[in-house]
Design a protein around this motif. Structure first.
Motif, PDB file in Angstrom:
ATOM      1  N   UNK A  91       0.934  -1.087  -0.033  1.00  0.00           N
ATOM      2  CA  UNK A  91       0.116  -0.116   0.041  1.00  0.00           C
ATOM      3  C   UNK A  91       0.768   1.173   0.048  1.00  0.00           C
ATOM      4  N   UNK A  92       0.691   2.055  -0.969  1.00  0.00           N
ATOM      5  CA  UNK A  92       1.415   3.391  -1.095  1.00  0.00           C
ATOM      6  C   UNK A  92       1.127   4.195   0.341  1.00  0.00           C
ATOM      7  N   UNK A  93       2.055   4.642   0.796  1.00  0.00           N
ATOM      8  CA  UNK A  93       1.611   5.530   1.949  1.00  0.00           C
ATOM      9  C   UNK A  93       2.563   6.995   1.833  1.00  0.00           C
ATOM     10  N   UNK A  94       3.169   7.263   0.844  1.00  0.00           N
ATOM     11  CA  UNK A  94       3.722   8.390   0.565  1.00  0.00           C
ATOM     12  C   UNK A  94       4.982   8.569   1.486  1.00  0.00           C
ATOM     13  N   UNK A  95       4.969   9.678   2.189  1.00  0.00           N
ATOM     14  CA  UNK A  95       5.944  10.077   3.168  1.00  0.00           C
ATOM     15  C   UNK A  95       5.893   9.811   4.814  1.00  0.00           C
ATOM     16  N   UNK A  96       4.842   8.908   4.822  1.00  0.00           N
ATOM     17  CA  UNK A  96       4.471   8.480   6.097  1.00  0.00           C
ATOM     18  C   UNK A  96       5.367   8.071   6.819  1.00  0.00           C
ATOM     19  N   UNK A  97       6.139   6.988   6.343  1.00  0.00           N
ATOM     20  CA  UNK A  97       7.308   6.467   7.082  1.00  0.00           C
ATOM     21  C   UNK A  97       8.426   7.218   7.438  1.00  0.00           C
ATOM     22  N   UNK A  98       8.598   8.245   6.673  1.00  0.00           N
ATOM     23  CA  UNK A  98       9.569   9.428   7.070  1.00  0.00           C
ATOM     24  C   UNK A  98       9.021  10.329   8.314  1.00  0.00           C
ATOM     25  N   UNK A  99       7.929  10.421   8.185  1.00  0.00           N
ATOM     26  CA  UNK A  99       6.934  11.397   9.346  1.00  0.00           C
ATOM     27  C   UNK A  99       7.303  10.414  10.674  1.00  0.00           C
ATOM     28  N   UNK A 100       6.983   9.122  10.482  1.00  0.00           N
ATOM     29  CA  UNK A 100       6.945   8.538  11.468  1.00  0.00           C
ATOM     30  C   UNK A 100       8.438   8.404  12.140  1.00  0.00           C
ATOM     31  N   UNK A 102      10.980  10.541  12.092  1.00  0.00           N
ATOM     32  CA  UNK A 102      11.176  11.797  12.661  1.00  0.00           C
ATOM     33  C   UNK A 102      10.576  12.085  14.072  1.00  0.00           C
ATOM     34  N   UNK A 103       9.397  11.541  14.211  1.00  0.00           N
ATOM     35  CA  UNK A 103       8.698  11.555  15.507  1.00  0.00           C
ATOM     36  C   UNK A 103       8.752  10.508  16.431  1.00  0.00           C
ATOM     37  N   UNK A 104       9.666   9.359  16.018  1.00  0.00           N
ATOM     38  CA  UNK A 104       9.637   8.202  16.811  1.00  0.00           C
ATOM     39  C   UNK A 104      11.097   8.344  17.655  1.00  0.00           C
ATOM     40  N   UNK A 109      16.599   8.230  19.469  1.00  0.00           N
ATOM     41  CA  UNK A 109      17.438   7.795  20.210  1.00  0.00           C
ATOM     42  C   UNK A 109      18.776   7.155  19.341  1.00  0.00           C
ATOM     43  N   UNK A 110      18.424   6.430  18.449  1.00  0.00           N
ATOM     44  CA  UNK A 110      19.461   5.721  17.390  1.00  0.00           C
ATOM     45  C   UNK A 110      20.015   6.562  16.784  1.00  0.00           C
ATOM     46  N   UNK A 111      19.545   7.756  16.413  1.00  0.00           N
ATOM     47  CA  UNK A 111      20.639   8.618  15.364  1.00  0.00           C
ATOM     48  C   UNK A 111      21.453   9.271  16.725  1.00  0.00           C
ATOM     49  N   UNK A 112      20.920   9.637  17.729  1.00  0.00           N
ATOM     50  CA  UNK A 112      21.873   9.955  18.583  1.00  0.00           C
ATOM     51  C   UNK A 112      22.778   9.087  19.134  1.00  0.00           C
ATOM     52  N   UNK A 113      22.737   8.062  19.383  1.00  0.00           N
ATOM     53  CA  UNK A 113      23.671   6.961  19.721  1.00  0.00           C
ATOM     54  C   UNK A 113      24.781   6.788  18.706  1.00  0.00           C
ATOM     55  N   UNK A 114      24.302   6.742  17.326  1.00  0.00           N
ATOM     56  CA  UNK A 114      25.147   6.755  16.260  1.00  0.00           C
ATOM     57  C   UNK A 114      25.908   7.707  16.287  1.00  0.00           C
ATOM     58  N   UNK A 310      13.202   2.961   5.453  1.00  0.00           N
ATOM     59  CA  UNK A 310      13.543   4.329   5.672  1.00  0.00           C
ATOM     60  C   UNK A 310      14.873   4.289   6.511  1.00  0.00           C
ATOM     61  N   UNK A 311      14.888   3.597   7.491  1.00  0.00           N
ATOM     62  CA  UNK A 311      16.031   3.380   8.492  1.00  0.00           C
ATOM     63  C   UNK A 311      17.208   2.933   7.549  1.00  0.00           C
ATOM     64  N   UNK A 312      17.092   1.911   6.727  1.00  0.00           N
ATOM     65  CA  UNK A 312      18.174   1.568   5.962  1.00  0.00           C
ATOM     66  C   UNK A 312      18.827   2.726   4.960  1.00  0.00           C
ATOM     67  N   UNK A 313      17.755   3.310   4.345  1.00  0.00           N
ATOM     68  CA  UNK A 313      18.319   4.565   3.747  1.00  0.00           C
ATOM     69  C   UNK A 313      18.908   5.460   4.400  1.00  0.00           C
ATOM     70  N   UNK A 314      18.521   5.899   5.563  1.00  0.00           N
ATOM     71  CA  UNK A 314      19.537   6.810   6.627  1.00  0.00           C
ATOM     72  C   UNK A 314      20.664   6.218   6.809  1.00  0.00           C
ATOM     73  N   UNK A 315      20.922   5.161   7.149  1.00  0.00           N
ATOM     74  CA  UNK A 315      22.158   4.729   6.993  1.00  0.00           C
ATOM     75  C   UNK A 315      23.128   4.864   5.814  1.00  0.00           C
ATOM     76  N   UNK A 316      22.572   4.455   4.597  1.00  0.00           N
ATOM     77  CA  UNK A 316      23.148   4.593   3.442  1.00  0.00           C
ATOM     78  C   UNK A 316      23.587   5.931   3.116  1.00  0.00           C
ATOM     79  N   UNK A 317      22.631   6.918   3.262  1.00  0.00           N
ATOM     80  CA  UNK A 317      22.811   8.306   3.303  1.00  0.00           C
ATOM     81  C   UNK A 317      23.776   8.890   3.884  1.00  0.00           C
ATOM     82  N   UNK A 318      23.971   8.209   5.337  1.00  0.00           N
ATOM     83  CA  UNK A 318      25.182   8.681   6.291  1.00  0.00           C
ATOM     84  C   UNK A 318      26.442   8.152   5.713  1.00  0.00           C
ATOM     85  N   UNK A 319      26.329   6.840   4.749  1.00  0.00           N
ATOM     86  CA  UNK A 319      27.726   6.318   4.795  1.00  0.00           C
ATOM     87  C   UNK A 319      28.093   7.385   3.344  1.00  0.00           C
ATOM     88  N   UNK A 320      27.338   7.521   2.430  1.00  0.00           N
ATOM     89  CA  UNK A 320      27.859   7.759   1.298  1.00  0.00           C
ATOM     90  C   UNK A 320      28.532   9.085   1.137  1.00  0.00           C
TER      91      UNK A 320
END
Lengths: 337, 453
Positions: A91-100, A102-104, A109-114, A310-320
């Motif tokens: 099911x296409x949800x647009x940017x809902x996963x990204x919004x989630x 940012x608010x999670x 916490x994971x970003x901070x720890x990383x 979404x989380x996988x992409x964040x890791x990838x964008x950070x490494x690139x």
């Protein structure tokens, strides 16, 4: 068992044979299409030879490039697409996963720890690696020390976790402490702690493990670079009256600066992917969650391919950017020589 | 030459046969407490499977794996199927990876209906048929509950029976060493109020009442979820429990928060728990009951499910060295009766084959249950098994609770969505024991639950 070994050996021989056949055959094909003898037409022969030179690398790299496309590019694109879809990828949800994300709380916490890991581990590994490399070059038992420091590199992350679990072990009440760290704390009159459950600081206890594993790597690379420094420059500095501190900072470090950067970035990329240590030690509890583990949990406990994408992409964008910077620098270096 | 070769093969086949038979723990036909007829009937019906392979994936490791293999050997003996069992420390994730990667085992046995429901909804499970569901309904104690725990919506959105319950665990148990109780003059409490009074008495006498350990590697926190579920059942109606599990009753509802706080009265009381509150979260659940057996005892009571004797010191005799009592209900809630919390493993077919079907049928035979019952750590709600086969009175007592149960509720965290029941709930409880308030922990879990709806 024997049949499995035979299959493996057979597969290896077959694989090598296929590779060899591919190279021979593609080369032959090139020779047939662009012959080196064109009825004495020297100009044509020259053109043919040049064309061969242009096409040959593509032919030889072809299999590798297409495999990379299949195993690297396709997953990246598929992940990007999945990140816009719901838990089951239908099911296409647009940017809902990204919004989630940012608010999670857990995600933040994971970003901070990383970031914490990124700030500490590569710096510490490189620093200790450099210091040890310089020190061990001066003393007669340096090689023994190097061997010992390098040894953790050979241990898997999970194996290292088993070792360090014993170091951080805590026994409740009046039981004798069997953990090394608590034994030391007690020796100096302190109270034993449950180290891996102390929020914030437990991140550092986990980081120490990776530093322990990776310092050997930094040391070996930097030690090789230090050997490459011409003796004359150091001798000249000594004659000019420089002390050890000045020699280190003003002569040695600038000359191995490129290697330091390489080691630093290599470990940085490794740190972004850190997963095993956290999984085996805490599984992200007591506020030690990092991105890779969060991704794993959402994928295989939460059954949510969208969020884990979404989380996988964040890791990838950070490494690139680190990768690009590394490649650019490597390119610049080869051009410079 | 060819003849000689054939002879050797024949001899090899024969010896292989006897070697296999020697693997059987109890020789067929010898002990009358076993239902050997069911074994012979099964053997006669499935002789045509020789040479087929069957892969089974399950949660049992270590000693439990040896016990399961001892049962599996009878299946191998009866059918000639080449059956392979494997497991993993993180089996919940492994099965997801295996099914999504397209290389599932033939049969997966898992203790989490929530996870199985998820797999079913993605089309990874094969329906077992209504006949089997009806069979479970009539042959199992509280059969309706068991059928509902094996019934999920498939990929097509239709409900079907996917998981056959095999091996049950009883959770509402408190383990104690009768000798220690006798020496100190303590009596087994029959109400929660008495249990708390007893705990206070132990503290007064200079002892520590409880051993609690929440550690379990990547699954750290789950033993706490059992406590909270138990408190939910003892303080609220079964309907409330069901609503809590499907989140029509919010996780941060005052009823749930009260249950968490009730658990906190035990786990967060430094006088109640051996080793202090700090050691609760870090002590491995497998190590924590050992405190019962030290001299002097580090603790007098340990609340844990019926599988825990597998982790008692070697040579411990159930019913003699150690015994259990029912985790008692509140006298202030007489209307709730005596609810039982339990769990169990459910066998599903993840890759259909004749051998897989035969294996599920094998699990229906009394013999497949009795072999394990006669050793240790196995309970079944199956009414047709001979309870005389249980290795000791303790197990028999537990088994009878199951077969005669009318209100039975499955482990709630195993019914919740994976990210809650095997994620936020664990983390929330670890944080709660670590110092967070019950309300904050519950709010956090509800927040995650809201986010996955």
């Amino acid at each position: 068992m024997i049949s499995q070994i035979l299959t493996a050996v057979g597969a290896m021989i077959f694989g090598v044979a296929v590779c060899a056949a591919y190279f021979l055959f593609s080369n032959k094909l090139l020779e047939i299409i662009f012959p080196a003898k064109e009825g004495g037409d020297v100009h044509r022969v020259a053109v043919n030879l040049r064309r061969r030179g242009i096409i040959r690398p593509w032919l030889f790299l072809g299999p590798a490039v297409s495999l990379l496309a299949i195993y690297l590019m396709y997953p990246v694109v598929a992940t990007l697409i999945l990140s816009f879809y719901g838990p089951d990828g239908n099911q296409f949800v647009g940017g809902a996963n990204y919004v989630w994300a940012v608010n999670d709380n857990e995600f933040r916490r994971s970003i901070f720890n990383n970031i914490l890991w990124l700030a500490v581990v590569p710096a510490a590994c490189t620093f200790f690696g450099l210091v040890i490399a310089v020190m061990t070059d001066r003393i007669w038992w340096g090689n023994i020390a190097k061997a010992v420091i390098f040894m953790p590199m050979a241990i898997s992350f999970v194996g290292a976790s088993v070792i360090w679990k014993f170091i951080y072990e805590y026994r409740g009440g009046t039981d004798a402490q069997i953990g090394l760290l608590n034994a030391i704390v007690q020796l100096f009159g302190g109270t034993p702690q449950v180290w891996i459950t102390i929020p914030f600081w437990n991140n550092f206890f986990l980081m120490i493990m990776l530093i322990w594993i990776q310092t050997g790597f930094a040391m070996v690379i930097l030690s090789a670079a230090l050997r490459g420094i011409p003796e004359e420059t150091i001798e000249a500095a000594v004659i000019d009256g420089a002390n050890g501190w000045q020699i280190f900072w003003k002569i040695m470090v600038p000359q191995v600066w490129g290697t330091i950067a390489t080691v630093w970035t290599t470990i940085t990329i490794l740190v972004l992917k850190v997963f095993d240590i956290v999984l085996t030690m805490t599984n992200g509890q007591w506020d030690t969650m990092v991105l890779a583990n969060l991704m794993f949990n959402w994928a295989f406990r939460g059954f949510d391919s969208g969020r884990s994408a979404v989380i996988a992409l964040v890791i990838m964008i950070a490494v690139t950017p680190i990768m690009i910077w590394n490649i650019r620098r490597a390119n610049a270096e080869t051009k410079g020589h | 030459m060819k003849k000689l070769f054939l002879m050797t093969v024949a001899v090899a086949a024969l010896t292989a046969g006897t070697a296999l038979a020697a693997d059987l723990k109890f020789q067929p036909g010898q002990d009358s407490k076993f239902n050997w007829k069911s074994f012979d009937d099964f053997k006669a019906a499935h002789g045509d499977l020789k040479g087929e392979t069957l892969t089974i994936f399950g949660p049992w490791r270590g000693e439990d794996e040896a016990l399961f293999t001892s049962v599996l050997n009878y299946f191998v003996e009866a059918t000639g199927v080449n059956a392979k069992y494997s497991s993993s420390e993180n089996y919940e994730q492994q099965i997801v990876i295996d099914t999504q990667a397209g290389s599932p085992p033939n049969v997966a046995i898992l203790p989490q209906p929530g996870l199985l429901a998820n797999l079913a909804s993605k089309g990874y499970l094969t329906p077992l048929g209504d006949d089997l569901a009806n069979w479970v309904k009539t042959n199992y104690g509280a059969g309706d509950s068991w059928v509902s725990y094996g019934t999920y919506k498939g990929k097509d959105g239709k409900e079907a029976f996917y998981a056959f319950p095999y091996k049950a665990d009883l959770k509402s148990l408190v383990w104690y060493v009768p000798e220690n109780f006798e020496e100190a003059g303590y009596k087994v409490p029959t109400t929660m109020e008495d249990l708390i009074k007893l705990s206070d008495q132990i503290v007064k006498d200079g002892g520590t009442p409880w051993c609690i350990g929440l550690g379990s590697g990547g699954a750290t926190g789950w033993p706490a979820t059992d406590w909270v579920e138990e408190m939910m059942l003892l303080m609220n109606s079964p309907q409330d429990y069901d609503h809590w599990v499907d989140n029509t009753l919010k996780f941060n509802d005052p009823k749930v928060v009260a249950a968490i706080e009730e658990f906190g009265k035990f786990a967060k009381n430094p006088k109640y728990v051996a080793g202090g509150v700090a050691s609760v979260a870090s002590t491995d659940f497998r190590d924590s009951p050992k405190g019962l057996f030290t001299v002097p005892p580090k603790c007098y009571m340990h609340k844990q499910a019926s599988f825990i004797p597998s982790f008692f010191p070697e040579g411990t005799k159930l019913g003699q060295d150690v015994d259990f009592f029912y985790f008692p209900p509140f006298a202030s809630h007489p209307e709730l009766g005596k609810p039982v919390e339990g769990a169990g493993t459910l066998a599903t077919i993840t890759k259909d084959s004749k051998a897989a079907r035969a294996f599920i049928q094998f699990l229906q035979t009394p013999i497949a249950q009795e072999i394990w019952m006669a050793q240790s750590g196995f309970l079944t709600p199956y009414k047709a098994v001979n309870t005389a086969a249980y290795a000791n009175d303790t197990l028999r007592k537990e088994g009878e609770i199951l077969t005669t149960a009318t209100t039975f509720r499955f482990d709630g965290s195993d019914l919740m969505p994976g990210k809650i029941g095997a994620g936020s709930f664990w983390t929330g409880m670890v944080d709660f024991v670590g110092g967070k308030s019950a309300q904050d922990s519950a709010d956090e879990i509800q927040k995650t639950w809201d986010s996955i709806k």
